[in-house]
Design a protein around this motif. Structure first.
Motif, short mmCIF file in Angstrom:
data_model
loop_
_atom_site.label_atom_id
_atom_site.label_comp_id
_atom_site.label_asym_id
_atom_site.label_seq_id
_atom_site.Cartn_x
_atom_site.Cartn_y
_atom_site.Cartn_z
N LEU A 179 0.83 -1.20 0.00
CA LEU A 179 0.00 0.00 0.00
C LEU A 179 0.86 1.25 0.00
O LEU A 179 0.55 2.24 -0.68
N TYR A 180 1.97 1.22 0.74
CA TYR A 180 2.88 2.36 0.77
C TYR A 180 3.49 2.59 -0.61
O TYR A 180 3.64 3.74 -1.06
N GLY A 181 3.87 1.50 -1.27
CA GLY A 181 4.43 1.63 -2.61
C GLY A 181 3.43 2.16 -3.62
O GLY A 181 3.78 2.97 -4.48
N ILE A 182 2.18 1.71 -3.52
CA ILE A 182 1.14 2.22 -4.43
C ILE A 182 0.94 3.72 -4.23
O ILE A 182 0.86 4.50 -5.19
N ALA A 183 0.85 4.14 -2.96
CA ALA A 183 0.67 5.57 -2.68
C ALA A 183 1.89 6.38 -3.15
O ALA A 183 1.73 7.49 -3.69
N SER A 184 3.07 5.84 -2.96
CA SER A 184 4.28 6.55 -3.39
C SER A 184 4.33 6.68 -4.91
O SER A 184 4.69 7.75 -5.44
N THR A 263 11.38 -0.87 -4.52
CA THR A 263 12.63 -0.64 -5.25
C THR A 263 12.42 0.29 -6.43
O THR A 263 13.23 1.19 -6.69
N LEU A 264 11.32 0.10 -7.16
CA LEU A 264 11.00 0.98 -8.27
C LEU A 264 10.77 2.41 -7.80
O LEU A 264 11.23 3.37 -8.42
N TYR A 266 11.98 3.77 -5.04
CA TYR A 266 13.25 4.32 -4.55
C TYR A 266 14.12 4.82 -5.70
O TYR A 266 14.82 5.84 -5.57
N ALA A 267 14.07 4.13 -6.82
CA ALA A 267 14.88 4.54 -7.97
C ALA A 267 14.34 5.80 -8.63
O ALA A 267 15.07 6.45 -9.40
N ASN A 268 13.09 6.16 -8.35
CA ASN A 268 12.48 7.32 -9.01
C ASN A 268 12.14 8.43 -8.01
O ASN A 268 11.25 9.25 -8.28
N LEU A 269 12.83 8.47 -6.88
CA LEU A 269 12.51 9.47 -5.86
C LEU A 269 12.66 10.89 -6.38
O LEU A 269 11.86 11.78 -6.05
N GLU A 270 13.69 11.13 -7.19
CA GLU A 270 13.95 12.49 -7.64
C GLU A 270 12.98 12.97 -8.72
O GLU A 270 13.08 14.12 -9.15
N ARG A 271 12.07 12.11 -9.13
CA ARG A 271 11.04 12.54 -10.09
C ARG A 271 9.93 13.35 -9.42
O ARG A 271 9.14 13.99 -10.11
N ILE A 272 9.87 13.31 -8.10
CA ILE A 272 8.83 14.06 -7.40
C ILE A 272 9.09 15.55 -7.56
O ILE A 272 10.19 16.04 -7.34
N THR A 273 8.07 16.27 -7.96
CA THR A 273 8.21 17.70 -8.18
C THR A 273 8.16 18.47 -6.86
O THR A 273 7.68 17.97 -5.84
N THR A 274 8.67 19.69 -6.90
CA THR A 274 8.63 20.55 -5.72
C THR A 274 7.20 20.85 -5.31
O THR A 274 6.88 20.90 -4.11
N ALA A 275 6.30 21.00 -6.28
CA ALA A 275 4.89 21.28 -5.97
C ALA A 275 4.25 20.13 -5.21
O ALA A 275 3.48 20.35 -4.27
N GLN A 276 4.58 18.89 -5.59
CA GLN A 276 4.02 17.74 -4.89
C GLN A 276 4.55 17.64 -3.46
O GLN A 276 3.81 17.32 -2.53
N LEU A 277 5.83 17.93 -3.27
CA LEU A 277 6.40 17.89 -1.93
C LEU A 277 5.79 18.98 -1.05
O LEU A 277 5.51 18.76 0.13
#
Length: 557
Positions: A179-184, A263-264, A266-277
């Motif tokens: 569930l955490y991975g789906i939300a992420s 794992t997927l 974690y490899a795409n963490l930097e794709r999160i935009t500043t607006a989403q954060l």
């Protein structure tokens, strides 16, 4: 000279420096918080002790029996309860839906508002700032899953063993990770709004099925729903830990699936935009402030939809021409309260669902204990009363709005009291009526709850107009940031009056009977709660030292 530049500070060093700097500016300690709530805790323990003595005396005087109230069942003999399998599967489904909905709202990959303002603009890789929050946020659903799954697997398994129980806990943790991975992933891609709506609907509807099933079983006779007919619920994905506890191993595949998804992500963490954060940080701050104010509606909204603006077009008549200016102003203010309530149908639905939660608990086999039902009744009454105080809280935060009305301050406060009092007077008999339909309580207890309703409305006002924490006092260092020493005391204002008003109802519910003296006692407490809740606090003296002990500035001539 080398053309390569080296970062002066890494993201880890910046995080450590910020954390140490924040803690170095606090002046209070843990004992400040303890001493602050000492009187409230001592009063609460004294109240519980007196209530326990009254319960024991009432049970003996009413001839209920010598069985302890802690183990005695409040459900009528011959009542057809919901099976443990259906109850466990429903609880797991509800908790899983609530967890996914909260994670999609708060953002499992989250930062605080100050962190987004200070760190995201720095010329360093943002992974160093995002990764700690990602890993730390993964701990809470894991711990919650283990706490929920362990007792259920021990109680539901036919032959529980330490190995099977450990594997069941691992399966539950795997579901939480999935569930955490789906939300992420939804946060990274900016999709999944429909999924959050579905999870919110499941969270509200699923507990009501327990009450509906129990009511149906007690009127259906031979056509009642049996355990064999609900066996399919064990194969729901959220119920797979129960299968593992019984010896099945194939549901453990969910652990591998969850680890692959994490794992997927974690490899795409930097794709999160500043607006989403920043949106996730705003949702987290909204939830923290709602929890601090003990506001059930705002807390539920912050955990489900986040800050939002209403789009309802409902508008009652606000301008009245007949009668005196005093009467017209009262009608306008009452109409405004009713309009604001009708414009929030989700809030009214939550209040109704809260009325059914004690009955949901009573409908489960082996959970019809009077003490458990009484605790659930108090919590639901407290959340329902605070949910109806949104307009009063707005007025408390914007006193200039009330001053626009040509009415005395006491009259305005009484008008604020009207709608919550009427709503809670209806809510209390609905809640006790559902319990009575399941064989819990008596008609006399229903009347007693009706008399307590106006007092619960007064608790709404007390919580709405409570004083804000004094941020001028020394702050106490905490991992989440500084906490004012007045925060806990402010948190308890409102729930304390709810407990006092409901005390006769709770005592009679646990004791199993309603003596004649309970009715005048309930009327007295309701009247005192009305006086307490509608009381106007005196404004601070002009000789007040002001902020940090400095005298107030002189008025300009």
């Amino acid at each position: 000279m080398s053309t390569q530049t080296k970062e002066r500070f890494s993201a880890k060093e910046i995080r450590q420096y910020t954390f140490r700097a924040g803690l170095s500016r606090t002046e209070g300690g843990l004992m400040d918080l303890v001493s602050e709530v000492y009187t409230s805790l001592l009063g609460g323990l004294t109240l519980l002790t007196m209530a326990g003595a009254l319960i024991v005396a009432l049970r003996h005087s009413l001839g209920v029996g010598d069985e302890s109230a802690l183990v005695a069942s409040a459900v009528a003999p011959g009542f057809h309860s919901v099976t443990l399998l259906q109850a466990a599967a429903t609880v797991l489904l509800t908790l899983a839906a609530a967890l996914l909905s909260v994670e999609m709202t708060m953002g499992p990959i989250a930062m605080t508002l100050p962190q987004t303002a200070w760190w995201l603009g720095l010329p360093v890789r943002r992974r160093g700032f995002i990764q700690p929050g990602f890993l730390k946020s993964l701990l809470w659903p894991t711990i919650a899953a283990i706490i929920v799954v362990l007792p259920l697997s021990l109680g539901m398994a036919e032959n529980p063993t330490p190995g099977r129980t450990a594997l069941a806990a691992l399966c539950g943790a795997g579901l939480a990770w999935l569930l955490y991975g789906i939300a992420s992933w939804c946060q990274i891609t900016g999709q999944g709004a429909w999924l959050k709506k579905v999870m919110g609907a499941i969270t509200l509807v699923a507990p009501l099925t327990l009450v509906a099933t129990a009511l149906y079983n007690n009127v259906a006779g031979s056509q009642a729903i049996t355990a064999a007919q609900t066996a399919w619920m064990e194969y729901l994905p959220t119920s797979w830990p129960l299968l593992v506890a019984d010896g099945a191993t194939w549901p453990l595949l969910v652990v591998a699936l969850a680890l692959g998804l994490l794992t997927l992500v974690y490899a795409n963490l930097e794709r999160i935009t500043t607006a989403q954060l920043k949106a996730s940080a705003a949702a987290g701050a909204y939830a923290a402030s709602s929890l601090l104010s003990m506001d059930a509606t705002e807390l539920s909204r912050s955990l489900s939809t986040g800050p939002s603006l209403g789009k309802s077009k409902i508008r009652l008549k606000l301008i009245f021409k007949g009668g005196t200016a005093h009467a017209r102003s009262i009608k306008t203010l009452i109409s405004t309260h009713a309009t604001m309530a009708l414009r929030s149908p989700a809030t009214l639905l939550r209040v109704l669902v809260l009325a059914a939660i004690p009955a949901s608990l009573a409908s489960v086999e082996f959970l019809g204990n009077a003490v458990l039902i009484a605790v659930a009744l108090y919590l639901c009454a407290n959340f329902a009363s605070s949910a109806l105080g949104a307009t009063a809280r707005f007025s408390a935060g914007n006193p200039a709005v009330d001053m626009l009305m040509p009415l005395p301050a006491k009259t305005v406060r009484l008008v604020h009291y009207a709608i919550p009092a009427v709503a809670m007077t209806l809510w209390a008999p609905i809640c006790l009526g559902l319990l009575l339909a399941l064989g819990v309580g008596s008609p006399q207890l229903l009347i007693l709850a009706l008399l307590a309703g106006p007092g619960l409305g007064a608790a709404t006002l007390r919580a709405a107009f409570k004083p804000a924490p004094d941020w001028n006092m020394p702050a106490v260092a905490a991992p989440t940031g500084p906490i004012p020493t007045g925060a806990i005391k402010s948190f308890l204002i409102g729930p304390d009056l709810t407990l006092i008003v409901l005390l006769p109802v709770l005592i009679c519910l646990i004791s199993g009977g309603v003596p004649a003296v309970a009715f005048p006692a309930q009327l007295t407490l309701t009247w005192l709660a009305f006086l307490w809740g509608t009381h106007l606090r005196k404004p601070k003296s002009e000789k007040d030292g002001g902020i940090f002990g400095m005298p107030p500035a002189a008025a300009a001539k």
